[in-house]
Design a protein around this motif. Sequence first.
Motif, PDB file in Angstrom:
ATOM      1  N   ALA A  27     167.087  13.899 -44.461  1.00  0.00           N
ATOM      2  CA  ALA A  27     168.191  14.642 -43.858  1.00  0.00           C
ATOM      3  C   ALA A  27     169.350  14.800 -44.841  1.00  0.00           C
ATOM      4  O   ALA A  27     170.101  15.772 -44.782  1.00  0.00           O
ATOM      5  CB  ALA A  27     168.663  13.917 -42.597  1.00  0.00           C
ATOM      6  N   SER A  73     161.013  13.496 -44.841  1.00  0.00           N
ATOM      7  CA  SER A  73     161.131  12.607 -43.690  1.00  0.00           C
ATOM      8  C   SER A  73     161.100  13.473 -42.429  1.00  0.00           C
ATOM      9  O   SER A  73     161.214  14.697 -42.500  1.00  0.00           O
ATOM     10  CB  SER A  73     162.453  11.852 -43.723  1.00  0.00           C
ATOM     11  OG  SER A  73     163.505  12.757 -43.415  1.00  0.00           O
ATOM     12  N   THR A  78     154.032   9.493 -38.018  1.00  0.00           N
ATOM     13  CA  THR A  78     153.520  10.661 -37.317  1.00  0.00           C
ATOM     14  C   THR A  78     153.314  11.822 -38.275  1.00  0.00           C
ATOM     15  O   THR A  78     153.186  12.970 -37.870  1.00  0.00           O
ATOM     16  CB  THR A  78     154.466  11.079 -36.169  1.00  0.00           C
ATOM     17  OG1 THR A  78     155.814  11.013 -36.645  1.00  0.00           O
ATOM     18  CG2 THR A  78     154.302  10.169 -34.986  1.00  0.00           C
ATOM     19  N   SER A 108     166.850   7.517 -45.364  1.00  0.00           N
ATOM     20  CA  SER A 108     167.469   6.229 -45.056  1.00  0.00           C
ATOM     21  C   SER A 108     166.489   5.059 -45.130  1.00  0.00           C
ATOM     22  O   SER A 108     166.886   3.938 -45.403  1.00  0.00           O
ATOM     23  CB  SER A 108     168.111   6.287 -43.666  1.00  0.00           C
ATOM     24  OG  SER A 108     167.133   6.563 -42.694  1.00  0.00           O
ATOM     25  N   GLN A 142     159.401   3.938 -39.512  1.00  0.00           N
ATOM     26  CA  GLN A 142     158.347   4.946 -39.325  1.00  0.00           C
ATOM     27  C   GLN A 142     158.110   5.758 -40.593  1.00  0.00           C
ATOM     28  O   GLN A 142     157.034   6.280 -40.807  1.00  0.00           O
ATOM     29  CB  GLN A 142     158.695   5.900 -38.184  1.00  0.00           C
ATOM     30  CG  GLN A 142     158.767   5.246 -36.823  1.00  0.00           C
ATOM     31  CD  GLN A 142     160.153   4.706 -36.514  1.00  0.00           C
ATOM     32  OE1 GLN A 142     161.039   4.727 -37.359  1.00  0.00           O
ATOM     33  NE2 GLN A 142     160.330   4.208 -35.312  1.00  0.00           N
ATOM     34  N   ASN A 179     170.240   7.555 -52.938  1.00  0.00           N
ATOM     35  CA  ASN A 179     170.952   7.647 -51.662  1.00  0.00           C
ATOM     36  C   ASN A 179     172.431   7.368 -51.890  1.00  0.00           C
ATOM     37  O   ASN A 179     172.789   6.519 -52.705  1.00  0.00           O
ATOM     38  CB  ASN A 179     170.354   6.641 -50.671  1.00  0.00           C
ATOM     39  CG  ASN A 179     170.708   6.968 -49.234  1.00  0.00           C
ATOM     40  OD1 ASN A 179     171.875   7.076 -48.874  1.00  0.00           O
ATOM     41  ND2 ASN A 179     169.677   7.156 -48.414  1.00  0.00           N
ATOM     42  N   ASP A 230     175.472  10.893 -55.011  1.00  0.00           N
ATOM     43  CA  ASP A 230     175.105  12.180 -54.427  1.00  0.00           C
ATOM     44  C   ASP A 230     173.812  12.690 -55.076  1.00  0.00           C
ATOM     45  O   ASP A 230     173.707  12.755 -56.302  1.00  0.00           O
ATOM     46  CB  ASP A 230     176.235  13.186 -54.632  1.00  0.00           C
ATOM     47  CG  ASP A 230     175.817  14.568 -54.173  1.00  0.00           C
ATOM     48  OD1 ASP A 230     175.429  14.695 -53.001  1.00  0.00           O
ATOM     49  OD2 ASP A 230     175.832  15.504 -54.998  1.00  0.00           O
TER      50      ASP A 230
HETATM   51  C1  LIG Z   1     157.613   7.312 -32.713  1.00  0.00           C
HETATM   52  C2  LIG Z   1     158.370   7.748 -33.922  1.00  0.00           C
HETATM   53  C3  LIG Z   1     157.656   8.289 -34.978  1.00  0.00           C
HETATM   54  C4  LIG Z   1     158.315   8.679 -36.146  1.00  0.00           C
HETATM   55  N1  LIG Z   1     157.588   9.168 -37.188  1.00  0.00           N
HETATM   56  C5  LIG Z   1     158.242   9.438 -38.352  1.00  0.00           C
HETATM   57  C6  LIG Z   1     157.520   9.889 -39.504  1.00  0.00           C
HETATM   58  O1  LIG Z   1     156.296  10.088 -39.477  1.00  0.00           O
HETATM   59  N2  LIG Z   1     158.191  10.108 -40.642  1.00  0.00           N
HETATM   60  C7  LIG Z   1     159.558   9.926 -40.738  1.00  0.00           C
HETATM   61  O2  LIG Z   1     160.115  10.140 -41.833  1.00  0.00           O
HETATM   62  N3  LIG Z   1     160.257   9.539 -39.653  1.00  0.00           N
HETATM   63  C8  LIG Z   1     159.637   9.304 -38.470  1.00  0.00           C
HETATM   64  N4  LIG Z   1     160.371   8.919 -37.394  1.00  0.00           N
HETATM   65  C9  LIG Z   1     161.848   9.023 -37.465  1.00  0.00           C
HETATM   66  C10 LIG Z   1     162.515   7.844 -38.133  1.00  0.00           C
HETATM   67  O3  LIG Z   1     162.767   6.844 -37.177  1.00  0.00           O
HETATM   68  C11 LIG Z   1     163.861   8.273 -38.758  1.00  0.00           C
HETATM   69  O4  LIG Z   1     164.662   8.851 -37.767  1.00  0.00           O
HETATM   70  C12 LIG Z   1     163.714   9.272 -39.908  1.00  0.00           C
HETATM   71  O5  LIG Z   1     162.752   8.822 -40.828  1.00  0.00           O
HETATM   72  C13 LIG Z   1     165.043   9.429 -40.583  1.00  0.00           C
HETATM   73  O6  LIG Z   1     164.976  10.471 -41.535  1.00  0.00           O
HETATM   74  P1  LIG Z   1     166.004  10.522 -42.739  1.00  0.00           P
HETATM   75  O7  LIG Z   1     165.933   9.260 -43.497  1.00  0.00           O
HETATM   76  O8  LIG Z   1     165.771  11.779 -43.465  1.00  0.00           O
HETATM   77  O9  LIG Z   1     167.388  10.716 -41.983  1.00  0.00           O
HETATM   78  P2  LIG Z   1     168.615   9.753 -41.840  1.00  0.00           P
HETATM   79  O10 LIG Z   1     168.218   8.468 -41.247  1.00  0.00           O
HETATM   80  O11 LIG Z   1     169.670  10.548 -41.173  1.00  0.00           O
HETATM   81  O12 LIG Z   1     169.045   9.451 -43.319  1.00  0.00           O
HETATM   82  C14 LIG Z   1     169.632  10.365 -44.174  1.00  0.00           C
HETATM   83  C15 LIG Z   1     170.029   9.622 -45.431  1.00  0.00           C
HETATM   84  O13 LIG Z   1     170.549  10.532 -46.380  1.00  0.00           O
HETATM   85  C16 LIG Z   1     171.608   9.900 -47.071  1.00  0.00           C
HETATM   86  N5  LIG Z   1     172.458  10.942 -47.626  1.00  0.00           N
HETATM   87  C17 LIG Z   1     173.303  11.782 -46.966  1.00  0.00           C
HETATM   88  N6  LIG Z   1     173.905  12.612 -47.820  1.00  0.00           N
HETATM   89  C18 LIG Z   1     173.441  12.316 -49.050  1.00  0.00           C
HETATM   90  C19 LIG Z   1     173.698  12.845 -50.356  1.00  0.00           C
HETATM   91  N7  LIG Z   1     174.530  13.856 -50.552  1.00  0.00           N
HETATM   92  N8  LIG Z   1     173.066  12.286 -51.393  1.00  0.00           N
HETATM   93  C20 LIG Z   1     172.195  11.245 -51.208  1.00  0.00           C
HETATM   94  N9  LIG Z   1     171.911  10.723 -49.995  1.00  0.00           N
HETATM   95  C21 LIG Z   1     172.534  11.253 -48.931  1.00  0.00           C
HETATM   96  C22 LIG Z   1     172.274   9.044 -46.026  1.00  0.00           C
HETATM   97  O14 LIG Z   1     172.971   7.972 -46.631  1.00  0.00           O
HETATM   98  C23 LIG Z   1     171.077   8.559 -45.210  1.00  0.00           C
HETATM   99  O15 LIG Z   1     170.605   7.322 -45.695  1.00  0.00           O
HETATM  100  C24 LIG Z   1     159.726   8.542 -36.227  1.00  0.00           C
HETATM  101  C25 LIG Z   1     160.426   8.010 -35.149  1.00  0.00           C
HETATM  102  C26 LIG Z   1     159.766   7.610 -34.008  1.00  0.00           C
HETATM  103  C27 LIG Z   1     160.563   7.014 -32.875  1.00  0.00           C
END
Ligand SMILES: Cc1cc2nc3c(=O)[nH]c(=O)nc-3n(C[C@H](O)[C@H](O)[C@H](O)COP(=O)(O)OP(=O)(O)OC[C@H]3O[C@@H](n4cnc5c(N)ncnc54)[C@H](O)[C@@H]3O)c2cc1C
Lengths: 256, 288
Positions: free
Chosen positions: B180, B205, B223, B238, B242, B257, B275
């Motif tokens: 994200a 992710s 998933t 993050s 999962q 990150n 960043d």
């Molecule tokens: C049943 C179930 C199954 C799931 N299956 C999966 C799966 O298969 N795969 C999966 O990935 N997730 C899965 N999830 C979701 C998982 O729980 C997380 O919500 C998801 O992985 C978070 O994605 P993320 O790290 O991209 O987002 P976030 O948790 O929002 O993290 C974003 C990160 O980006 C960093 N960031 C922001 N801006 C910048 C920048 N400019 N430069 C550098 N870093 C920055 C932040 O510090 C943060 O750490 C599942 C959840 C459930 C409940």
Amino acid sequence: MIKRILVCVKLVPTATSVEMDGQFRLKRDGTSLQLNIADVSALEAALRLKAATPDAEVVVLSMGPAKTSQTLQELYALGADRVILLSDPALAGADSFATAKALVAAIRCLGDFDCLLCGRRAIDAETGQIPGQLAAALGIPAVTNVQQLTARDNGFLCQRRLENGTAQLEIAAPCLLSVCEYTYPLRLPGIMGKRRARDKQVEVLTAVAVGLSAEECGLRGSKTKVIRVDTRAPGLRKCRYCETDVLAEKIREVQL
Amino acid sequence: MKQELLLIQGTLPDMGLQSKAAQLALKGHLTLRVISGANLEAATADDGAIAKALIPQAQNARVILAPATTRLRAILPMLAWYLQAGLTADCTHLDISPDGTLLQTRPAFGNSLIATIETVSGIQMATVRPGTFPVSEGAEQIPVETLQEKPAQRVKLLEFVPLADSVPLGEAKIIVAGGAGIGSSAGFLKLADFAGRIGGVVGASRNAVDAGYVPYSAQVGMTGITVCPKLYIAVGISGAVQHLAGMSGSTTVIAINSDPKAPIFQYADYGIVGDWESIIDQLMEELS
Ligand SMILES: Cc1cc2nc3c(=O)[nH]c(=O)nc-3n(C[C@H](O)[C@H](O)[C@H](O)COP(=O)(O)OP(=O)(O)OC[C@H]3O[C@@H](n4cnc5c(N)ncnc54)[C@H](O)[C@@H]3O)c2cc1C
């Protein structure tokens, strides 16, 4: 014309960590449950097929503890015509073979169908084996990992996701299709649906009622046996904080 | 007495598994047989027809193994049903006793548990996570038979659209995964450009997929797809459990990150706090 669509769904623990009892069976009491994510897609696909075919019926089948009937009852509000729960303490601890056997016994009690829909795998045990086992047991063709499906003539058109691309396939009915997560988001119950659901009950079947003997059920009927379970923190590593020059070096190393 | 170890390979043969199968056969006093062919994954769209064609091949098998590709993960359960044999999915470790008892190890519940499993049926079957075992010398020399199967009528292939990425995510040596934190589809284009330059493939992710930055086919995790590349670069991810479930088997993990407290750093070998865009820019400069 589609007359009946069967959907197999499973309720899985919402928690990401789980506990087992002394015989390596999942402790399913006390944890909250949700519809398995891929099964959500399968159910919605069934409801869409039904919407496109006026007289079609959607029959939902689940196997699990008796208390899951509460959550399953809500599926009536979404448009399920029948919701059936195969529930019996004897079925606890079943591996995918014994689970498929039990589901097949229940499916045979439900009569003919045009399509059997499942999620491609459950997020708890993650074997993804049930769809193939069901298809073989029922003697029907199958396509797994479906990402899109529509009814056509005497069968279905579907898109299957593979590692190296996407296959467009045509399959004859009756058949089994296993659907990927996030293919179709589940609809919300409407007021009419909720009203209709009010006086409907989940039909509960026991192992005996579907003709299963004790030897065929649960741990006894399984072909695999868990002999050890280790818990571990997945992939903990020691992080070295660095600058981009170190990363560039590491990337070059891997490229070689 | 059943005494064969039968390995079933698809169009994308797993040579590491072939090496492992040879070792297991030796240790378990079994004869190794490998069956493969373009047929297995390409020509016939009907997995059921392939499973049926495999039944007579399994007559003398004590152990049947196959890489856990999408198609073989559909075919093996069908074959297991026909043979009334136990089947374990997606193993990450295998061992065998001198009497031919197969010990199958696999993760479950998003990698929070590791189960070791034995089969109680006469034939012991398992699918194995692709890329789990290293290729050893001699694996190429093992003779491979081609499966003969009849064309099936019940499932017809109308069209096959290969993935735009030349290397499927599951086989990539380098994966650059965005989360994200990448913030936009444009950001992912930049990430893809970077990945392309270092010979990698883009992963994502779930939050990045949910946000619509990338298609679901890129999703790594519980998933999504499970990967074990040589190098996994997690950018703006993050480190949710999962997500870790799909990549913790990578040889080396780099985390980028902006949040020094992001859990992903605990699961990384190398980390940079900052960043992502400026870090990627700088990396591209250093690598050019
Ligand atoms: C049943 C179930 C199954 C799931 N299956 C999966 C799966 O298969 N795969 C999966 O990935 N997730 C899965 N999830 C979701 C998982 O729980 C997380 O919500 C998801 O992985 C978070 O994605 P993320 O790290 O991209 O987002 P976030 O948790 O929002 O993290 C974003 C990160 O980006 C960093 N960031 C922001 N801006 C910048 C920048 N400019 N430069 C550098 N870093 C920055 C932040 O510090 C943060 O750490 C599942 C959840 C459930 C409940």
